[in-house]
Write an enzyme that holds these catalytic residues in place. Structure first.
Site, PDB file in Angstrom:
ATOM      1  N   LYS A 305     -73.926  16.352 -90.604  1.00 47.19           N
ATOM      2  CA  LYS A 305     -73.150  15.290 -89.964  1.00 47.19           C
ATOM      3  C   LYS A 305     -73.083  15.486 -88.448  1.00 47.19           C
ATOM      4  CE  LYS A 305     -70.220  14.059 -93.922  1.00 47.19           C
ATOM      5  NZ  LYS A 305     -70.568  15.100 -94.895  1.00 47.19           N
ATOM      6  N   PHE A 306     -74.236  15.536 -87.805  1.00 44.65           N
ATOM      7  CA  PHE A 306     -74.280  15.650 -86.346  1.00 44.65           C
ATOM      8  C   PHE A 306     -73.507  14.485 -85.722  1.00 44.65           C
ATOM      9  CE2 PHE A 306     -78.148  17.887 -87.722  1.00 44.65           C
ATOM     10  CZ  PHE A 306     -78.036  19.071 -86.995  1.00 44.65           C
TER      11      PHE A 306
END
Length: 476
Positions: A305-306
């Protein structure tokens, strides 16, 4: 006095029949106005109407379910359903852009016959507006029953559309009874008969036919459309292994993760990791997991989940102690920081043939990834379709921005055999619901498998349910 005469007098007594000059839904002016919304305040009258409606039908009018035309006929249909033990369906007049977004609510089977119940018919337009979505979901509609027929072309208009109208009370009979019982003057009856003579056939406003559902493309066709090599590979794996199951391997240690990956590997197309929760992570973890993935032919999805700016995520992706780029086929990212995040990840991922999933929706209660945020994710994905291979989504079938290209893969978290939730806001849906109703492709299952007594057997059950749902969707 007959039962029908008594019913007409009751309707007049409660003010449901009014005389004067009234504009109707069809646009014409009428000397009589019938307002049957009042009957909900008279339970005994409502019950009487409902019982008489059904008993007045001929034996030829057979049906499996009933549906009342919104809104006045809904209470009539409800009493009919409850009193006679007949299943009822509800047609939404306004389809919601959230939830299941269904036009027809209730349990039914394709090719069942539905009886439409209406309170009043003039042109028949409202009955046709209800018949269209019923037919669109595979139900047969051949009969409609109405309390009062205004005798202005409704019967003929419905017949032209394959629906036979059964009427309890004809408007001319109602006026005749009211005159005979001294409730109205002769002039009122004459006036009404003249009006009906001049307005024998009220045209039906054009009823917009529901757009035909686009044909559901199978994974083989969609693989050919995908512009991302990992997207193509995932489609191919799903086809060859006949699985659309992703295991969310949220376990406590790297050793546990490698163990469960080997056990359930034959059942999955994708393994989702959270590498930063593993206290015993070592530099060779990636190569060990990679070997298991190659052995069982599944892909690795690091659920990182950058969310930072492009330059930062580039370093997070390639460097640090985890070196995600080296071993993960797929990563994901929020779009909160804008399209630059995709540019940064693409800079490192594209040369390695990796793929990116954008978080268009989330499965936790109260999350903010909705509406315009989802639309923005779709727009960014479209601009980077060579690297973005799909979405983390919850209900793509309901997206306001429309269903996205079939080349994109939808993966949905929060899947269990039974709907529900947990104490921390996670919302669960069933494999069948996620695939056939919500428009997803891959079911992501975590605790339902890893907490099971036999994870491999449970994974097989999820695999079968998910794949059968996919086959059902393709056959629609």
């Amino acid at each position: 006095m007959s039962a029908m005469e008594a019913l007409i007098l009751q309707l007049h007594e409660i003010g449901a029949v009014k005389f004067g000059n009234f504009k109707l839904k069809s646009g014409i002016f009428s000397p009589v106005y019938i307002d049957l919304r009042l009957i909900v305040s008279y339970p005994s009258l409502l019950t009487q109407i409902s019982q008489t409606l059904i008993s007045s039908l001929p034996p030829s009018a057979t049906f499996d379910v009933v549906c009342g035309v919104p809104y006045t006929a809904l209470p009539i249909a409800t009493v009919v359903s409850v009193s006679n033990g007949i299943p009822m369906l509800m047609r939404r007049k306004e389809i919601k852009d959230y939830g299941t977004s269904k036009a027809i609510e209730g349990i039914f089977e394709k090719d069942q016959t539905c009886l439409i119940i209406e309170d009043l018919v003039t042109s028949g337009a409202s009955v046709l507006e209800t018949a269209a979505p019923l037919r669109a979901v595979g139900l047969k509609v051949s009969d409609a029953v109405v309390l009062i027929d205004r005798q202005q072309g409704g019967r003929e208009n419905l017949a032209e559309n394959g629906i036979k109208l059964h009427s309890m009370i004809m408007l001319t009979d109602m006026v005749r009874v009211l005159k005979e019982k001294g409730k109205i003057e002769v002039e009122v009856e004459v006036n009404l008969l003249k009006f009906l003579e001049e307005n024998r056939r009220v045209s039906v406003p054009s009823v917009e036919k529901p757009k035909p559902k686009p044909r559901v493309l199978g994974f083989k066709e969609r693989s050919e459309l995908s512009k991302n090599p990992t997207g193509k590979k995932l489609f191919d794996i799903m086809l060859k292994k006949e699985t659309n199951l992703c295991l969310a391997a949220d376990v406590g240690t790297a050793a546990e993760l490698l163990d469960i990956a080997d056990k359930v590997g034959p059942e999955i197309c994708l393994l989702k990791t959270h590498v930063d929760i593993l206290p015993d992570f070592t530099p060779d973890f990636g190569s060990k997991l990679r070997a298991i993935a190659d052995k069982h032919k599944f892909l690795i999805f690091e659920d990182r989940k950058f969310a930072d700016i492009g330059n930062t995520v580039t370093m997070q992706y390639e460097g640090g102690i985890f070196k995600i780029l080296e071993w993960a086929d797929i990563i994901n990212a929020h779009v909160i920081s804008g399209p630059g995040i995709v540019d940064g990840l693409k800079l490192k991922g594209m040369p390695r043939g990796r793929g990116l999933l954008l978080l268009a929706e989330m499965s936790s209660a109260g999350n903010l990834a909705t509406g315009d945020y989802t639309a923005a994710a779709v727009k960014i994905a479209d601009a980077h379709s060579d690297f973005v291979m799909g979405f983390i989504s919850v209900n793509p079938a309901s997206w306001k921005c429309g269903y996205v290209y079939p080349s994109m893969i939808h993966a949905t978290p929060g899947v269990q055999m039974v709907k529900g939730g947990d104490a921390l806001g996670q919302q669960y849906n069933t494999p069948h619901s996620v695939i056939t109703e919500r428009g997803s492709d891959i079911i992501i299952v975590g605790r339902g498998i890893i907490k099971a007594e036999n994870p491999a057997e449970t994974a097989h059950e999820y695999r079968v349910q998910g794949w059968n749902a996919y086959l059902e969707k393709c056959s629609q």
